[in-house]
Scaffold this active site. Structure first.
Site, PDB file in Angstrom:
ATOM      1  N   ARG A  58       0.820  -1.216   0.000  1.00  8.78           N
ATOM      2  CA  ARG A  58       0.000   0.000   0.000  1.00  8.78           C
ATOM      3  C   ARG A  58       0.849   1.260   0.000  1.00  8.78           C
ATOM      4  NH1 ARG A  58      -3.358  -1.180   4.984  1.00  8.78           N
ATOM      5  NH2 ARG A  58      -2.442  -3.247   5.084  1.00  8.78           N
ATOM      6  N   GLU A  95       1.044  -4.901  13.479  1.00  7.46           N
ATOM      7  CA  GLU A  95      -0.134  -5.016  14.345  1.00  7.46           C
ATOM      8  C   GLU A  95      -0.711  -6.420  14.300  1.00  7.46           C
ATOM      9  OE1 GLU A  95      -3.481  -2.483  13.401  1.00  7.46           O
ATOM     10  OE2 GLU A  95      -4.377  -2.767  15.381  1.00  7.46           O
TER      11      GLU A  95
END
Ligand SMILES: O=P(O)(O)OC[C@H]1O[C@H](OP(=O)(O)OP(=O)(O)O)[C@H](O)[C@@H]1O
Ligand SMILES: Nc1ncnc2[nH]cnc12
Length: 172
Positions: A58, A95
């Site tokens: 991304r 994460e």
């Protein structure tokens, strides 16, 4: 325009307990995508850099659009075994898992100042790994720029502790 309207949270993806911010609606809306790049450009003015490092995948989208907008060079931080020439590798936690990134030793002139660009800052693990890669390869880290910092994970503070100047357009 509130860019957060175009970055909806998807609960429990890719794991239970994670609120995943989906960039697809923003990319699909030309005015929102343009506004995101303009807001990144405004923050990028605070950094002294000649090249942008985009993080697969991304980070490639926002990093390359920003490089085009700002007339800077662009370099790739890729997931493992994608680059054809001699590369440096760093592994890191994020994460929702762990991964590795690589950059090619010979991609940029030695000593150039590089701004790391990604869509999301969560724990900061990805950007710290990118910073270590740049240093290993002999480049200067100008800082890190993201579209969205996820609250509650202290990614910005973690980067500050590591001496990585960082700015983000949005916090949510
Ligand atoms: O701050 P961190 O905890 O390190 O997390 C942030 C990173 O996580 C996402 O990438 P992901 O590894 O999911 O890859 P993708 O861009 O290919 O979807 C995002 O694009 C950042 O690169
Ligand atoms: N919550 C999140 N949403 C989207 N991308 C992420 N990368 C790391 N954490 C993320």
């Amino acid at each position: 325009m509130n860019l957060l309207d175009y970055l909806p949270g998807v609960p429990d993806f890719p794991r239970p307990g994670i609120l995943f911010r989906d960039i697809s609606p923003l990319l699909a809306h030309p005015a929102a995508f343009k506004e995101a790049i303009l807001q990144l450009e405004a923050l990028a003015r605070e950094f002294d850099y000649s090249h942008i490092l985009g993080i697969e995948s991304r980070g490639f989208i926002f990093g390359s659009a920003l490089a085009h907008q700002t007339h800077k060079g662009f370099a790739l931080a890729r997931k493992p075994n994608k680059l054809p020439l001699a590369s440096h590798r760093e592994s890191y936690g994020l994460e929702y898992g762990s991964d590795s990134l690589e950059i090619q030793q010979s991609t940029l002139p030695q000593g150039v100042r590089v701004l790391i660009v990604d869509d999301v800052l969560a724990t900061g693990g990805t950007i710290i790994a990118a910073s270590q890669l740049l240093q290993k390869a002999g480049f200067e880290v100008a800082g890190a720029l993201t579209l969205l910092e996820i609250t509650g994970l202290n990614g910005g503070a973690t980067l500050n502790q590591k001496g990585i100047a960082n700015r983000t357009v949005l916090v949510a």
